[in-house]
Write a protein that holds these residues in place. Structure first.
Motif, PDB file in Angstrom:
ATOM      1  N   TRP A 127      32.045  95.942  11.375  1.00  0.00           N
ATOM      2  CA  TRP A 127      33.277  95.781  12.164  1.00  0.00           C
ATOM      3  C   TRP A 127      33.278  94.511  13.005  1.00  0.00           C
ATOM      4  O   TRP A 127      34.136  94.324  13.846  1.00  0.00           O
ATOM      5  N   ARG A 128      32.322  93.626  12.748  1.00  0.00           N
ATOM      6  CA  ARG A 128      32.305  92.368  13.513  1.00  0.00           C
ATOM      7  C   ARG A 128      33.289  91.373  12.923  1.00  0.00           C
ATOM      8  O   ARG A 128      33.689  91.500  11.766  1.00  0.00           O
ATOM      9  N   TYR A 140      32.426  82.063  22.850  1.00  0.00           N
ATOM     10  CA  TYR A 140      33.334  83.147  22.472  1.00  0.00           C
ATOM     11  C   TYR A 140      33.913  83.819  23.730  1.00  0.00           C
ATOM     12  O   TYR A 140      35.112  83.991  23.864  1.00  0.00           O
ATOM     13  N   TYR A 141      33.025  84.159  24.691  1.00  0.00           N
ATOM     14  CA  TYR A 141      33.496  84.878  25.879  1.00  0.00           C
ATOM     15  C   TYR A 141      34.236  83.974  26.870  1.00  0.00           C
ATOM     16  O   TYR A 141      34.990  84.476  27.707  1.00  0.00           O
ATOM     17  N   THR A 186      17.155  87.610  15.773  1.00  0.00           N
ATOM     18  CA  THR A 186      17.320  86.184  16.084  1.00  0.00           C
ATOM     19  C   THR A 186      15.925  85.614  16.285  1.00  0.00           C
ATOM     20  O   THR A 186      15.217  86.041  17.197  1.00  0.00           O
ATOM     21  N   LEU A 245      36.297  90.824  13.986  1.00  0.00           N
ATOM     22  CA  LEU A 245      37.702  91.210  14.203  1.00  0.00           C
ATOM     23  C   LEU A 245      38.084  91.075  15.683  1.00  0.00           C
ATOM     24  O   LEU A 245      39.153  91.476  16.090  1.00  0.00           O
ATOM     25  N   ILE A 305      25.557  87.401  29.109  1.00  0.00           N
ATOM     26  CA  ILE A 305      26.037  86.867  27.808  1.00  0.00           C
ATOM     27  C   ILE A 305      24.910  86.186  27.030  1.00  0.00           C
ATOM     28  O   ILE A 305      24.767  84.966  27.000  1.00  0.00           O
ATOM     29  N   GLY A 316      34.772  93.244  19.867  1.00  0.00           N
ATOM     30  CA  GLY A 316      33.847  93.111  21.006  1.00  0.00           C
ATOM     31  C   GLY A 316      34.547  92.504  22.210  1.00  0.00           C
ATOM     32  O   GLY A 316      34.429  92.994  23.339  1.00  0.00           O
ATOM     33  N   LEU A 317      35.321  91.461  21.939  1.00  0.00           N
ATOM     34  CA  LEU A 317      36.051  90.781  23.017  1.00  0.00           C
ATOM     35  C   LEU A 317      37.104  91.719  23.640  1.00  0.00           C
ATOM     36  O   LEU A 317      37.254  91.796  24.863  1.00  0.00           O
ATOM     37  N   VAL A 337      27.795  96.063  21.726  1.00  0.00           N
ATOM     38  CA  VAL A 337      27.206  95.905  20.390  1.00  0.00           C
ATOM     39  C   VAL A 337      28.081  96.665  19.393  1.00  0.00           C
ATOM     40  O   VAL A 337      28.580  97.746  19.694  1.00  0.00           O
ATOM     41  N   LEU A 338      28.268  96.048  18.229  1.00  0.00           N
ATOM     42  CA  LEU A 338      29.117  96.644  17.191  1.00  0.00           C
ATOM     43  C   LEU A 338      28.330  96.789  15.896  1.00  0.00           C
ATOM     44  O   LEU A 338      27.477  95.935  15.603  1.00  0.00           O
ATOM     45  N   LEU A 384      21.406  90.308  22.159  1.00  0.00           N
ATOM     46  CA  LEU A 384      20.487  91.415  22.468  1.00  0.00           C
ATOM     47  C   LEU A 384      19.210  91.227  21.654  1.00  0.00           C
ATOM     48  O   LEU A 384      19.238  90.668  20.561  1.00  0.00           O
ATOM     49  N   TRP A 411      22.117  97.197  13.670  1.00  0.00           N
ATOM     50  CA  TRP A 411      23.240  96.758  14.516  1.00  0.00           C
ATOM     51  C   TRP A 411      22.875  95.516  15.337  1.00  0.00           C
ATOM     52  O   TRP A 411      23.742  94.870  15.889  1.00  0.00           O
TER      53      TRP A 411
HETATM   54  C1  LIG Z   1      28.776  90.739  20.506  1.00  0.00           C
HETATM   55  C2  LIG Z   1      29.638  91.465  19.470  1.00  0.00           C
HETATM   56  C3  LIG Z   1      29.952  92.882  19.953  1.00  0.00           C
HETATM   57  C4  LIG Z   1      30.957  90.675  19.329  1.00  0.00           C
HETATM   58  O1  LIG Z   1      31.706  91.251  18.283  1.00  0.00           O
HETATM   59  P1  LIG Z   1      33.090  90.548  17.786  1.00  0.00           P
HETATM   60  O2  LIG Z   1      34.063  90.588  18.900  1.00  0.00           O
HETATM   61  O3  LIG Z   1      33.466  91.157  16.510  1.00  0.00           O
HETATM   62  O4  LIG Z   1      32.686  89.002  17.595  1.00  0.00           O
HETATM   63  P2  LIG Z   1      31.726  88.364  16.474  1.00  0.00           P
HETATM   64  O5  LIG Z   1      30.804  89.382  15.901  1.00  0.00           O
HETATM   65  O6  LIG Z   1      32.580  87.597  15.535  1.00  0.00           O
HETATM   66  O7  LIG Z   1      30.826  87.376  17.379  1.00  0.00           O
HETATM   67  C5  LIG Z   1      31.325  86.137  17.933  1.00  0.00           C
HETATM   68  C6  LIG Z   1      30.351  85.034  17.592  1.00  0.00           C
HETATM   69  O8  LIG Z   1      29.071  85.291  18.205  1.00  0.00           O
HETATM   70  C7  LIG Z   1      28.046  85.342  17.231  1.00  0.00           C
HETATM   71  N1  LIG Z   1      27.075  86.413  17.611  1.00  0.00           N
HETATM   72  C8  LIG Z   1      27.349  87.586  18.214  1.00  0.00           C
HETATM   73  N2  LIG Z   1      26.213  88.267  18.453  1.00  0.00           N
HETATM   74  C9  LIG Z   1      25.213  87.497  17.979  1.00  0.00           C
HETATM   75  C10 LIG Z   1      23.804  87.655  17.942  1.00  0.00           C
HETATM   76  N3  LIG Z   1      23.199  88.737  18.465  1.00  0.00           N
HETATM   77  N4  LIG Z   1      23.075  86.664  17.383  1.00  0.00           N
HETATM   78  C11 LIG Z   1      23.667  85.566  16.888  1.00  0.00           C
HETATM   79  N5  LIG Z   1      25.009  85.332  16.912  1.00  0.00           N
HETATM   80  C12 LIG Z   1      25.772  86.314  17.453  1.00  0.00           C
HETATM   81  C13 LIG Z   1      28.766  85.709  15.925  1.00  0.00           C
HETATM   82  O9  LIG Z   1      28.009  85.288  14.786  1.00  0.00           O
HETATM   83  C14 LIG Z   1      30.065  84.929  16.095  1.00  0.00           C
HETATM   84  O10 LIG Z   1      29.825  83.567  15.815  1.00  0.00           O
HETATM   85  P3  LIG Z   1      30.855  82.707  14.890  1.00  0.00           P
HETATM   86  O11 LIG Z   1      32.148  82.703  15.669  1.00  0.00           O
HETATM   87  O12 LIG Z   1      30.211  81.384  14.776  1.00  0.00           O
HETATM   88  O13 LIG Z   1      30.968  83.478  13.614  1.00  0.00           O
HETATM   89  C15 LIG Z   1      28.919  91.554  18.082  1.00  0.00           C
HETATM   90  O14 LIG Z   1      28.786  90.257  17.534  1.00  0.00           O
HETATM   91  C16 LIG Z   1      27.561  92.180  18.143  1.00  0.00           C
HETATM   92  O15 LIG Z   1      27.458  93.403  18.112  1.00  0.00           O
HETATM   93  N6  LIG Z   1      26.474  91.378  18.232  1.00  0.00           N
HETATM   94  C17 LIG Z   1      25.126  91.905  18.239  1.00  0.00           C
HETATM   95  C18 LIG Z   1      24.784  92.497  19.607  1.00  0.00           C
HETATM   96  C19 LIG Z   1      24.707  91.429  20.679  1.00  0.00           C
HETATM   97  O16 LIG Z   1      23.884  90.510  20.593  1.00  0.00           O
HETATM   98  N7  LIG Z   1      25.543  91.585  21.709  1.00  0.00           N
HETATM   99  C20 LIG Z   1      25.649  90.605  22.779  1.00  0.00           C
HETATM  100  C21 LIG Z   1      25.509  91.298  24.088  1.00  0.00           C
HETATM  101  S1  LIG Z   1      26.452  90.432  25.322  1.00  0.00           S
END
Ligand SMILES: CC(C)(COP(=O)(O)OP(=O)(O)OC[C@H]1O[C@@H](n2cnc3c(N)ncnc32)[C@H](O)[C@@H]1OP(=O)(O)O)[C@@H](O)C(=O)NCCC(=O)NCCS
Length: 215
Positions: free
Chosen positions: A117-118, A182-183, A166, A120, A145, A123-124, A112-113, A148, A162
């Motif tokens: 800072w999202r 994404y993953y 949803t 960029l 995946i 997270g990946l 989680v970020l 949260l 943070w």
């Molecule tokens: C998961 C996370 C760390 C990835 O960060 P990142 O590498 O900067 O990538 P992004 O934030 O651009 O996320 C990638 C895509 O997933 C989507 N996404 C990520 N978490 C999401 C959430 N909780 N709800 C809805 N969409 C989400 C983003 O909107 C983005 O979609 P897009 O490409 O259509 O814009 C960050 O998005 C985050 O902190 N999300 C909230 C926490 C979470 O739900 N974590 C998932 C646990 S596996």
């Protein structure tokens, strides 16, 4: 300019004759952002992972079922899904599908970020780095995946802002689809008909530079 790091912490008891779940290591981590000019650092994310040391369990005669069952409901479930019921290796279909010949298992719980800072790909890159650092001896890395839950912020010790809210089943499904797509860029593939995604450890992950390229 800013630099990002992931800092991981684990803990292990030094006492002999511990509980079976001593063969599971927990990694709790933070993602930090350091201002290159001022040198000031702050926490901008959190990560969590588990590693099941099946090869240590076999050496020490501990049942892998007991290791997983004693640890948590999630590992009990993963043991049933992935491992031979009485052995230490992965089940034949898993070995065939993922070339999973090594016995340890890496479970990537969450990343989680902070919203600032999202976008960029940090997270990946954090997940990729954890697989690099923690994946040795693992046949497989798995993750649920999924987005949260907003109400888990206290449990994860992050500010409520943070974790996006949803709403509804449809919203969660759309978020999960986005995250999974994404993953997949890292090489994660769906684990049969289960909700888990798996990363074959014998395949090379794309280098970090490649992950940073636009899709
Ligand atoms: C998961 C996370 C760390 C990835 O960060 P990142 O590498 O900067 O990538 P992004 O934030 O651009 O996320 C990638 C895509 O997933 C989507 N996404 C990520 N978490 C999401 C959430 N909780 N709800 C809805 N969409 C989400 C983003 O909107 C983005 O979609 P897009 O490409 O259509 O814009 C960050 O998005 C985050 O902190 N999300 C909230 C926490 C979470 O739900 N974590 C998932 C646990 S596996």
């Amino acid at each position: 300019m800013a630099s990002f790091d992931v800092i991981l912490r684990t803990r292990a008891s030094l006492h002999p004759c511990g509980e079976p779940d001593e063969f599971v290591s927990t990694y709790d981590g933070v993602i930090t952002c350091t201002d290159d000019v001022t040198g000031r650092s702050k926490n901008v994310g959190r990560v969590h992972a588990l590693k099941v040391h099946a090869s240590l369990a076999v050496d020490q005669g501990e049942s892998l079922f007991d290791v997983c069952d004693c640890h948590s409901q999630e590992l009990h479930l993963l043991h049933t899904l992935l491992y031979e019921s009485k052995g230490y290796g992965f089940r034949d279909p898993i070995v065939e599908m993922f070339d999973a010949v090594e016995w340890n298992l890496l479970v990537l719980d969450y990343v989680v970020l902070a919203p600032k800072w999202r976008g960029l790909k940090i997270g990946l890159l954090a997940v990729r780095k954890m697989v690099d650092l923690l994946g040795s001896g693992c046949g497989l890395a798995v993750s649920l995946i999924a987005p949260l839950r907003h109400d888990s912020h206290a449990l994860l010790r992050v500010p409520p802002s943070w974790i996006p809210e949803t709403t509804g089943k449809q919203g969660r499904r759309e978020a999960a689809v986005k995250l999974r797509r994404y993953y997949r860029r890292m090489g994660f593939v769906r684990l049969g008909r289960t909700p888990y995604y798996a990363l074959p450890m014998t395949k090379r992950m794309p280098p970090a530079e490649k992950l940073l390229e636009p899709e």
